[in-house]
Every structure is written in structure tokens, then in C-alpha cells.
Enzyme design. Sequence first.
Site, PDB file in Angstrom:
ATOM      1  N   GLY A   1      29.564  -1.295 -52.259  1.00 24.55           N
ATOM      2  CA  GLY A   1      30.120  -0.607 -51.093  1.00 24.55           C
ATOM      3  C   GLY A   1      31.155   0.432 -51.480  1.00 24.55           C
ATOM      4  O   GLY A   1      32.284   0.093 -51.827  1.00 24.55           O
TER       5      GLY A   1
ATOM      6  N   GLY B   1      32.719   2.749 -49.655  1.00 25.24           N
ATOM      7  CA  GLY B   1      33.367   3.338 -48.489  1.00 25.24           C
ATOM      8  C   GLY B   1      34.790   3.727 -48.858  1.00 25.24           C
ATOM      9  O   GLY B   1      35.114   3.993 -50.023  1.00 25.24           O
TER      10      GLY B   1
ATOM     11  N   VAL C   1      37.764   2.036 -48.910  1.00 25.82           N
ATOM     12  CA  VAL C   1      38.511   1.193 -49.849  1.00 25.82           C
ATOM     13  C   VAL C   1      37.730   1.035 -51.155  1.00 25.82           C
ATOM     14  O   VAL C   1      38.309   1.110 -52.246  1.00 25.82           O
ATOM     15  CB  VAL C   1      38.816  -0.191 -49.229  1.00 25.82           C
ATOM     16  CG1 VAL C   1      39.539  -1.084 -50.228  1.00 25.82           C
ATOM     17  CG2 VAL C   1      39.655  -0.038 -47.960  1.00 25.82           C
TER      18      VAL C   1
ATOM     19  N   LYS D   1      43.177  -8.229 -32.615  1.00 19.07           N
ATOM     20  CA  LYS D   1      42.238  -7.161 -32.958  1.00 19.07           C
ATOM     21  C   LYS D   1      41.839  -6.404 -31.708  1.00 19.07           C
ATOM     22  O   LYS D   1      41.770  -6.986 -30.624  1.00 19.07           O
ATOM     23  CB  LYS D   1      40.975  -7.747 -33.605  1.00 19.07           C
ATOM     24  CG  LYS D   1      40.217  -6.772 -34.468  1.00 19.07           C
ATOM     25  CD  LYS D   1      40.813  -6.737 -35.871  1.00 19.07           C
ATOM     26  CE  LYS D   1      40.051  -5.817 -36.809  1.00 19.07           C
ATOM     27  NZ  LYS D   1      40.560  -5.952 -38.194  1.00 19.07           N
TER      28      LYS D   1
HETATM   29  N1  PHE Z   1      42.255  -2.957 -40.605  1.00 19.48           N
HETATM   30  C1  PHE Z   1      43.457  -3.556 -41.094  1.00 19.48           C
HETATM   31  C2  PHE Z   1      43.148  -4.928 -41.661  1.00 19.48           C
HETATM   32  O1  PHE Z   1      42.090  -5.478 -41.445  1.00 19.48           O
HETATM   33  C3  PHE Z   1      44.410  -3.679 -39.977  1.00 19.48           C
HETATM   34  C4  PHE Z   1      45.724  -3.019 -40.141  1.00 19.48           C
HETATM   35  C5  PHE Z   1      46.100  -2.322 -41.267  1.00 19.48           C
HETATM   36  C6  PHE Z   1      46.611  -3.198 -39.150  1.00 19.48           C
HETATM   37  C7  PHE Z   1      47.358  -1.793 -41.358  1.00 19.48           C
HETATM   38  C8  PHE Z   1      47.863  -2.664 -39.232  1.00 19.48           C
HETATM   39  C9  PHE Z   1      48.225  -1.971 -40.341  1.00 19.48           C
HETATM   40  O2  PHE Z   1      43.966  -5.503 -42.325  1.00 19.48           O
END
Ligand code: PHE
Length: 363
Positions: free
Chosen positions: A176, A178, A180, A72
Site C-alpha cells: 500500500g 498511499g 502514509v 469518528k
Molecule cells: N485519522 C487519524 C487516525 O486514525 C485521526 C486523527 C489524526 C485525528 C490526527 C486527529 C489528529 O489516527
Amino acid sequence: MFSHEQVSVRRGARSGLPIIIAIHSTALGPAIGGCRLWHYPDWRDGLTDALRLSEAMTLKTATANVPHGGGKTVIALPPGVVLGEPERRDVLRDVGELVESFGGRYATGPDVGTSAEDMNTISLATRRVFCRPESVGGSGDPAPYTAAGVRAAIGAVFRLLGGGDEVRGHRVTLIGLGHVGTQLARMLARDGAKLTVTDVDERRRTLAEELRADWCTPADALTAETDLLVPAALGGQLTTELVPELRCRAIVGPANNQLAEDGVAELLHRRGIPWVPDYLASAGGVIFAVARELRGATPDEALRLVGGIGEVTEELLHNSARLGISPHAAALRKVEQRLATAGDAESAPAIAVRGEFTAPMMS
Ligand code: PHE
């Protein structure tokens, strides 16, 4: 115990901002994990977040059968700092350079606070970046695919509860609205769920009206009498104190790190409320991006793979029932087994499944 392979903290050369990349594991393959741009009281809080979120990415990829490890990126904005366009570009280029310094053992993507457009900026400094806009050859904003993955997991849960995988007629409470959460609310409304939605931002009420969904306060939503609770906001909402108050039959949602503490998974299990681990439910974005950008899958093929979250969820709930342990504990067993039989950590080849990432490299 320090279980991460590597953590880098760097002050961005252009931005002067603290940038943290945590690689939790590359045992199953090069690490993947989005870039979070968020405010923290102190950069050390950003470091703590990066450690936690990168570990969750290892759980995500291993549980969802994606042959990659977890990492991350966190850009820790000091309180009150607002980035203008030039500053934003600067810090994203700093991120790109730090990602590139891992030589392919880690690739980033969008996360809370960053967009597909931002991934394009990062790609000025590295090819190890997913989800650039489709207009420049990336797989684009992953939110619709994350939502599709949650929808597949919801289908599996309703199959378990009896009555087929149709959400039609079932009461669903979604917290939520947002990126998604909004997409998911639309899908569930379209599929005929009796929907109640909420958000900390009262203005989102307009979506409830548009979808003919009920609206309640975020606090009431957590204890609402409902078939399914869908956490789609920031994490930490499922607390020890909340468990006895719950009046839902199951919990599935895309929010990251839903459990305030790990023990809550066991409490939910004892109360007979199946909780699909957030790291599995939210894996659709990563599955889609990896399939499209590393495996050359068509959008339809990639979306079918995202739908596989339904089968994995079913298998997990089945194992949970068979072993008499929580779905989270069943998932951890699976991850431990996979990691134990994988090669040595740090011996993973650089990400190069189709030669390289597709993003252009600027010299
Ligand atoms: N934010 C996405 C997750 O938590 C991370 C991600 C998505 C990384 C797509 C690469 C491609 O899953």
C-alpha cells in the site's frame, strides 16, 4: 452489545448527505477521531464503519497513553456521487456544525478521503478540529508523523527479534503506497531495508524504481518470505485463511483494522508471529497533533513523543511474552484497566487543555 456513548446521524443541512459521528468513549478524556469521506453502498454501511472505527480510536488513545477517548466522523457518499469543490465545502461545513454540537466532547481531524485543507473548511464552523494547514496555525498533514510512529514500532519489533533496531539488511515487504505507506517506504529505504513494495495501482511502480525497491503483486506480498510484513493499505487483509500461509517473522503497519476478525490475533500469536496492533502502530498522527495543538509542544518535542510508540510497543510485546497472550490481548487488558480506573463515562470535561483549540471560530 451497544458500547458506544453516543451516535449522531444527520442529513447535512447544506449538502443533504448523511453525516455520522460516533463517540465510543470519553472515559479517558474528550473523544478524538478523524473524518472519513468515503463511498458506501448504503449509509448504514457508513454507520457500521463509524461504530467500528470509533471503538478502534478508543483502543488507539488508551494504548498509546493519550488522555483522550475515541470517536469518528463518517460522511457516507452514495455510490457514484462525486463532490465538486462547492459541494465538498458544503458537506465539510455541515460536519463542522455537527462536531460543534458536541460542545467539546469530541474533536475531529483528517482521515481517509480528507486533507489538512479540508480541516480548515471544517474550522469555519468549529474550533474542535486538528491538523489544519501549518500556514494557518494548525499542525498540518499528520501522515509523516504516523509514518514516524510506525517506524518506531518497527524498531521495537526488530529489537525483539534480535539484532538491534536497525532495519538495515532486513527484508521488509510493504503493501500500500498511499499517503502514509509512501512516506514509510522512503524511510525504510533510507535506513537500508531490503524493500519490496506493492500497490493495487500499478502506476506506483515508479516509486519502487526510485527507491530501488523490488515490486510484486499485492496478493504475492501477503505470503512473501520476508522478515517483516507492513500492511499500509485498506483494512481486513489478515484473515483466518491467510495465517497458515504467512512466511514473515512479524507484522507491523499503519493500515486501520487489519484483522478480518478479532480471532486472527490469537492465530498469529500461536504461529509465533508478533503482530503489533494497528491502533498502536498508527497512533503517531494523533500523538503529534495533540502534543502540538493542545499541549503547545514544539515540533521536536512532539516528534519525540511519537517515538514513544517504540517503548510502548516493546512493553506490549514483553507483556505478551510474559503472560503468554497475544499482543492484542495484552493491549486490551491495558485498555480495560485504564477504562476501569477512569472516571465515569460522559463526565469528561470538554476539550480545553489549553483553553481551547487553536482554530479560529467564525461567528
Ligand atoms: N485519522 C487519524 C487516525 O486514525 C485521526 C486523527 C489524526 C485525528 C490526527 C486527529 C489528529 O489516527
